[in-house]
Structures are given as structure tokens and as C-alpha cells.
Design a protein around this motif. Structure first.
Motif, PDB file in Angstrom:
ATOM      1  N   THR A  34    -103.716-126.866 -16.026  1.00 62.95           N
ATOM      2  CA  THR A  34    -103.632-126.358 -14.754  1.00 62.95           C
ATOM      3  C   THR A  34    -101.933-127.147 -14.168  1.00 62.95           C
ATOM      4  O   THR A  34    -101.620-125.943 -13.334  1.00 62.95           O
ATOM      5  CB  THR A  34    -105.393-126.161 -13.752  1.00 62.95           C
ATOM      6  N   LYS A  35    -102.088-128.273 -14.425  1.00 66.32           N
ATOM      7  CA  LYS A  35    -100.939-129.086 -13.603  1.00 66.32           C
ATOM      8  C   LYS A  35     -99.647-127.858 -14.476  1.00 66.32           C
ATOM      9  O   LYS A  35     -98.831-128.138 -13.661  1.00 66.32           O
ATOM     10  CB  LYS A  35    -100.613-130.421 -14.278  1.00 66.32           C
ATOM     11  N   ASN A  36     -99.524-128.204 -15.850  1.00 67.19           N
ATOM     12  CA  ASN A  36     -98.580-127.346 -16.383  1.00 67.19           C
ATOM     13  C   ASN A  36     -97.963-126.496 -16.154  1.00 67.19           C
ATOM     14  O   ASN A  36     -96.921-125.748 -16.544  1.00 67.19           O
ATOM     15  CB  ASN A  36     -98.627-127.932 -18.041  1.00 67.19           C
ATOM     16  N   LYS A  37     -99.092-125.282 -15.822  1.00 56.80           N
ATOM     17  CA  LYS A  37     -98.418-124.016 -14.676  1.00 56.80           C
ATOM     18  C   LYS A  37     -98.107-123.796 -14.062  1.00 56.80           C
ATOM     19  O   LYS A  37     -97.098-123.741 -13.385  1.00 56.80           O
ATOM     20  CB  LYS A  37     -99.802-123.202 -15.512  1.00 56.80           C
ATOM     21  N   LEU A  38     -98.749-125.133 -12.487  1.00 57.01           N
ATOM     22  CA  LEU A  38     -97.990-125.203 -11.991  1.00 57.01           C
ATOM     23  C   LEU A  38     -97.046-125.865 -11.146  1.00 57.01           C
ATOM     24  O   LEU A  38     -95.734-125.047 -10.408  1.00 57.01           O
ATOM     25  CB  LEU A  38     -98.749-126.079 -10.875  1.00 57.01           C
ATOM     26  N   THR A  39     -96.736-126.604 -12.685  1.00 57.72           N
ATOM     27  CA  THR A  39     -95.213-127.230 -12.399  1.00 57.72           C
ATOM     28  C   THR A  39     -93.857-126.323 -13.138  1.00 57.72           C
ATOM     29  O   THR A  39     -92.987-126.255 -12.499  1.00 57.72           O
ATOM     30  CB  THR A  39     -95.035-128.445 -13.469  1.00 57.72           C
ATOM     31  N   LYS A  40     -94.040-125.615 -14.152  1.00 58.64           N
ATOM     32  CA  LYS A  40     -93.645-124.045 -14.607  1.00 58.64           C
ATOM     33  C   LYS A  40     -93.455-123.026 -12.969  1.00 58.64           C
ATOM     34  O   LYS A  40     -92.468-122.441 -12.868  1.00 58.64           O
ATOM     35  CB  LYS A  40     -93.798-123.864 -15.518  1.00 58.64           C
ATOM     36  N   ILE A  41     -94.099-122.852 -12.300  1.00 63.28           N
ATOM     37  CA  ILE A  41     -94.121-121.611 -11.014  1.00 63.28           C
ATOM     38  C   ILE A  41     -92.869-122.699 -10.398  1.00 63.28           C
ATOM     39  O   ILE A  41     -91.488-122.454  -9.569  1.00 63.28           O
ATOM     40  CB  ILE A  41     -95.395-121.776 -10.651  1.00 63.28           C
ATOM     41  N   ILE A  42     -93.232-124.444  -9.917  1.00 61.03           N
ATOM     42  CA  ILE A  42     -92.234-124.292  -9.201  1.00 61.03           C
ATOM     43  C   ILE A  42     -91.041-124.826  -9.579  1.00 61.03           C
ATOM     44  O   ILE A  42     -90.201-124.824  -8.488  1.00 61.03           O
ATOM     45  CB  ILE A  42     -92.919-126.405  -8.701  1.00 61.03           C
ATOM     46  N   ASN A  43     -90.822-126.120 -11.181  1.00 59.34           N
ATOM     47  CA  ASN A  43     -89.780-125.060 -11.082  1.00 59.34           C
ATOM     48  C   ASN A  43     -88.977-123.927 -11.279  1.00 59.34           C
ATOM     49  O   ASN A  43     -87.487-123.558 -11.289  1.00 59.34           O
ATOM     50  CB  ASN A  43     -89.571-125.666 -13.053  1.00 59.34           C
ATOM     51  N   ASP A  44     -89.686-122.964 -11.857  1.00 59.99           N
ATOM     52  CA  ASP A  44     -88.517-121.709 -12.034  1.00 59.99           C
ATOM     53  C   ASP A  44     -88.406-121.188 -10.332  1.00 59.99           C
ATOM     54  O   ASP A  44     -87.208-120.840 -10.227  1.00 59.99           O
ATOM     55  CB  ASP A  44     -89.644-120.852 -11.973  1.00 59.99           C
ATOM     56  N   LYS A  45     -89.092-121.588  -9.161  1.00 61.95           N
ATOM     57  CA  LYS A  45     -88.865-120.844  -8.219  1.00 61.95           C
ATOM     58  C   LYS A  45     -87.319-122.258  -7.521  1.00 61.95           C
ATOM     59  O   LYS A  45     -86.926-121.554  -6.937  1.00 61.95           O
ATOM     60  CB  LYS A  45     -89.690-121.110  -7.134  1.00 61.95           C
TER      61      LYS A  45
END
Length: 559
Positions: free
Chosen positions: A51-62
Motif C-alpha cells: 500500500t505504501k509503495n502504491k501511494l509513493t508512486k502516486i505521489i511521485n507521478d503527480k
């Protein structure tokens, strides 16, 4: 409090966590539904890290999008599972397995993501897929054509139906799983909204389906080729004569699932159209015994059971393998037969639990790959036993639909062996119970096997050589010893076609009778030459991709 949903997905052996997030983190707005999936054997810590990895990817993509440069930063995002009590909170250990975690009581479990807290729901109801039929006819009962849900009790769930002329403004018209379309719905789209409810009365997220087309008037039925066949079946038989019918009616399950029948217009491929023709066809044959394959569970309960009863039949239906939406039906004329029993034998279950098949089980244990493939099938045998009211005969009727795959002849051979062995055993038991009666066996259905092939030869000749190529696929050592003493012949011979589609045309359906005990009086002619004008069946005048086999039979010498 908002919810986090955690479900075990039985088909994949995975655990899925779903949460709708609407938070701001370091100036980044995250308004998304997050799906985290791990194996059921993984740990809570694994799910948290995923879950953390998914959220990290979303933040970095944005951030990359807003800054026009690639960002690959690490963020220590707070994610935890806690059990809340009136005094303190317990954090679940990261090394606890999800499998054990799901078994615990989670009435007060809180999931924290960032600074937001969510109440955990374990295995809440969920609709995976809901669809409506492609064609809607006025004056017919409609249900979802597909309804795939997890942890959902359909009886407790809430269904609401709406209609609309423009797909914008909707008017409520019904509140049950079924909806009877009426004349006022002509020209309207229909929509169903379902709120799933579990056995424990918890609700899940609603799901909806909207019809692809508007409701239309049911067309006038055309003149059909089967009506010329009815000229041979106007009479009602009696005493030692009886009329037998077998018919694969083409399940709606398969017409809805694929594009194999793209040559058939949707309006006539629709089950509400085809079932009218099927009924009219069955009605005109005046058969004493009717065996059908690929009858839909929904259509049997909502249509065929009542229609057959009105014609004077007792009918029994079994879903294939107990869980497939289509199955086998046997209907018998009440004035001529007393129904003694009707049961379904799932062939894989019979192999596993019947002492009769211990030798076959031992043989297959030496061929694990074949056994694994065999055990995946839901193929069934419907066994109906009848006492004739006019003569001293007991009839054992086997109705089946063997596995279809072209390269699975060895599996079909195993299925045929189990079927003949089982029917022989039933015959033996009935002969002991009914000592003053002759016991006759008839086996019919769709055998997915052409004349001259291994299955046809085995059934009609009573045995198969151990060095046959398909026997050697079962046992490389040549230890297959498949035989039976039912003395079968094909009552309708080997017609040119019983199955007729654009990419396959052959004889697959048979009625096997015991030659020494039953004789053929009349085979109702099949429209072989007429079929060749079509690309394939079904069409507006043929309701199935198969044609019905109908034959008049006569018992030989009485006891």
C-alpha cells in the motif's frame, strides 16, 4: 467513519484491500481508490508495504507531472492496523499472516493511512459483474443475465429497476430481482441498481447495469422447419410403443459469453425468442420422454417447468456439476410413467467416492496430469428411473453432455466408461428390486464425438482395444480395460448433422438403446439438406445450434 474493505478472493487465493482516499500530502491532492493485493499467505506487513509503495508512486507521478521532471522520492507514509478499545489501541504485528488476520473479530479494527482513520470491513459484499440481456422483449420476465458477486446473499440484496427514454431521466419501475417488462416500457432503456447484502446483513457498494438497447415488441413467430417434422408425430403412442427425444437446446450462458454465433441476429439469438421456438418444437413432437441438454437454470424455473407441466410432463432439472448455470433436464409423460427417482451423478464425484471406480482411480493415480484435467470438469450424468404404467418395464434413462474440447478424447472416453459402468450398476440394482419387470437402459445426449470415433465405437461395440491411441493416453502400459454389456446401438443411426455451426458441422448427438430389448419403429426425419443453405445455426427458424433427435421405439418381448 469511512471504510476500508478487506476481502479474500477465493478464485485467485489473494487478499485485496480497497480504500477510497481523499487527502492532501505535501501539497499533493490524492483523490483515488487504492487497491492493494497480496497472497492470502502473505503478512499484514506485506500488505502495508504494498500500500505504501502504491501511494509513493502516486505521489511521485503527480509531482513529476506538476514539476515536469521525474521524481523518485521515498516517503515514510503512516499505514497501520489497530484494534480500538475504550482504554487503548492494539497495533497488529506486521508478521501476522493475512489468513489468520481474516479469521479474527474486526468489529473495532481501525486502519490508519496518513492521518485518516478508517473502520475495517472484512469480506463485505461486492458485486463483481452485473449485466442485462442484450435484447429486451415486452411481456417477458427479465433478470440480470450475469450476476457475479462475492459474500452476497441475493435474497437479502436490494434491486431497483428504472426505465428511461434518454438515459438521463430515470423512472423507478420495480423492486425485486425479477422485472416483468410491460407494454409501457416499449422504446425505453432499462437499468437495474443492486445494493449487495451479506448473510450478516452488511451492505456493500451498489452496482448498476443499463441495457444496450431499448425494449422492443416481440416479433411474430415464423413458420419453422420443425413443423414439417411434426407431421410424423401427430399421434400419441401407447402400450409397448413410446417416443423418445434428445436435444441440446443451446444455453444462453454460451450465446452471451462469446461471439461464436455472430452470424445470428441478436434479436433471434436472445433466449426469450429462442425459448418460444424450443417450446413450440417440443410441443409438436408429442414425445413420451424428453431429455434436454444446456437448459438454463433460470429458464427452467421461470418458463420450461410450467410449460412442460401444462403439456402433461413431470420434469426434473439438474445444474451441471451442481454449480453451472445450465444443465440437464428429463421430462416424462405423467399418464404413462411413474417417476421412481431422478438424480445427478457428477462424474468426478463418482470417481472419488464410489467403490465401483476404485480400479479406475488407481489407474489414474499413475497419470496425474490426465487425472488433474479430468477432475476439472463438471460433466454430469442425469439418471432417471421410471416404472411404465402400461407394461411391466422399468426404464433407466441416462442423459449426459460430455466434455467438448476437440483434443480431450481421452477425457471423454473416461467419462463414457464411468457412465456405462454406473448405468450397468443401476440396472443390476433395479433388476434385483423389480424381479417381475424387465429393466431397460437408454443413454442419450450430446457426446461431442463423431461417428467412427473412440467414444462412439466404445458405446456401440461394448469395448475398446487397450492399444487404442486414446487408451494409451490413459495408460502407457496398456492397462485400460473398458467394456460394458449394455448392447447399445444408435437408435437414429449416424445422421450427417446434429450440430451445425459456421465452423463445425457433424453428428454429435445420439440415443443409444439396448438392441436385444428395444427396437426402432420410426426415426423422425432430420432436415439434413435444408441445413446446408445456412451458414450455421441458430437462426430465426432454428432455435439451437443442434437439431433434435426424435425416434419411435418399441419394447421387445415382455416377461
Amino acid at each position: 467513519m469511512d471504510l476500508v474493505q478487506l476481502r479474500f478472493l477465493p478464485q485467485t487465493g489473494q487478499c485485496e484491500m480497497v480504500v477510497k482516499l481523499n487527502v492532501v500530502f505535501e501539497g499533493i491532492n490524492i483523490n483515488e481508490e487504492i487497491h492493494s493485493v497480496r497472497k492470502i499467505t502473505d503478512t499484514i506487513g506485506s500488505l502495508i508495504e504494498h500500500t505504501k509503495n502504491k501511494l509513493t508512486k502516486i505521489i511521485n507521478d503527480k509531482k513529476s507531472t506538476s514539476d515536469n521532471q521525474i521524481t523518485d522520492q521515498f516517503y515514510d507514509i503512516p499505514v497501520s492496523f489497530k484494534r480500538k478499545s475504550h482504554k487503548h489501541s492494539k497495533v497488529f504485528p506486521n508478521d501476522e499472516s493475512l489468513q489468520l488476520f481474516l479469521l479474527e473479530d474486526h468489529d473495532k479494527t481501525i486502519v490508519q493511512i496518513f492521518d485518516k482513520k478508517f473502520l475495517l470491513q472484512v469480506n463485505p459484499p461486492l458485486i463483481k459483474n452485473i449485466q442485462l440481456p442484450k435484447i429486451l422483449y415486452a411481456s417477458y420476465v427479465i433478470q440480470p443475465s450475469k450476476f457475479h458477486a462475492l459474500y452476497t446473499n441475493k435474497v437479502f440484496s436490494h434491486f431497483t429497476w428504472y426505465k428511461s427514454l434518454d438515459l438521463i431521466s430515470w423512472e423507478e419501475v420495480g423492486n425485486s430481482y425479477d422485472y416483468t417488462i410491460n407494454k409501457n416500457d416499449l422504446g425505453h432503456y432499462l437499468k437495474v441498481v443492486c445494493v449487495p447484502v451479506s448473510d450478516k446483513l452488511s451492505e456493500g457498494p451498489p452496482a448498476e447495469a443499463i441495457s444496450q438497447r431499448t425494449v422492443q415488441e416481440f416479433p411474430e413467430l415464423p413458420m419453422c422447419p420443425f413443423q414439417s417434422r411434426h407431421q410424423y408425430t401427430k399421434n400419441i403412442l401407447q402400450k409397448i410403443d413410446f417416443r423418445f427425444l434428445t436435444y441440446n437446446t443451446l444455453s444462453n450462458r454460451y450465446t452471451e459469453m462469446n461471439l461464436a454465433f455472430s452470424y445470428c441476429p441478436s434479436e433471434v439469438l436472445a433466449i426469450d425468442y429462442r425459448k418460444q421456438l424450443i417450446y413450440q418444437e417440443l410441443k409438436g413432437y408429442n414425445a413420451d420422454i424428453i431429455c434436454l441438454q444446456e437448459i438454463d437454470n433460470r429458464e427452467y424455473n421461470n418458463y420450461f417447468r410450467e410449460k412442460l407441466s401444462e403439456l402433461g410432463y413431470v420434469s426434473k432439472f439438474h445444474r451441471k456439476g451442481h454449480n453451472i448455470s445450465e444443465g440437464l433436464l428429463c421430462a416424462t409423460r405423467k399418464t404413462r410413467y411413474q417417476l421412481l427417482s431422478c438424480q445427478q451423478v457428477v462424474l468426478t464425484e463418482a470417481l472419488r467416492i464410489k467403490k465401483l471406480f476404485e480400479p479406475l482411480n488407481q489407474l489414474l493415480n499413475k497419470n496425474r496430469d490426465l487425472k488433474k484435467s479430468f477432475m476439472k470438469q463438471s460433466t454430469s450424468l442425469q439418471v432417471t428411473t421410471l416404472k411404465c404404467k402400461e407394461v411391466n418395464r422399468i426404464m433407466v434413462i441416462g442423459n449426459t453432455h460430455l466434455y467438448y474440447h476437440p483434443s480431450a478424447t481421452a477425457i471423454r472416453l473416461l467419462q463414457a466408461h464411468i457412465i456405462t459402468s454406473y448405468l450397468s450398476d443401476v440396472k443390476k440394482r433395479m433388476s434385483c428390486e423389480w424381479k417381475n419387470f424387465e429393466v431397460d437402459v437408454i443413454l442419450c445426449g450430446d457426446f461431442n464425438s463423431s461417428p467412427g470415433g473412440a467414444i462412439y465405437n466404445f458405446l456401440s461395440e461394448g469395448s475398446i482395444p487397450a492399444d487404442n491411441e486414446f487408451c494409451l493416453q490413459i495408460s502407457e502400459e496398456g492397462k485400460v480395460n473398458f467394456s460394458h454389456e449394455l448392447n447399445f446401438i444408435s437408435a437414429c443411426g449416424t445422421p450427417k448433422y446434429t450440430n451445425y455451426t459456421d465452423d463445425f458441422k457433424s453428428c454429435l448427438d445420439y440415443i443409444f438403446i439396448q438392441e436385444k430389448k428395444i427396437e426402432v419403429k420410426q426415426i423422425i426425419p432430420l432436415p439434413e439438406e435444408e441445413l446446408e443453405q445456412y451458414i450455421g445455426l441458430p437462426n430465426e427458424v432454428y432455435p439451437s445450434d443442434h437439431v433434435a433427435l426424435v425416434v419411435d421405439l418399441q419394447f421387445k418381448d415382455q416377461i
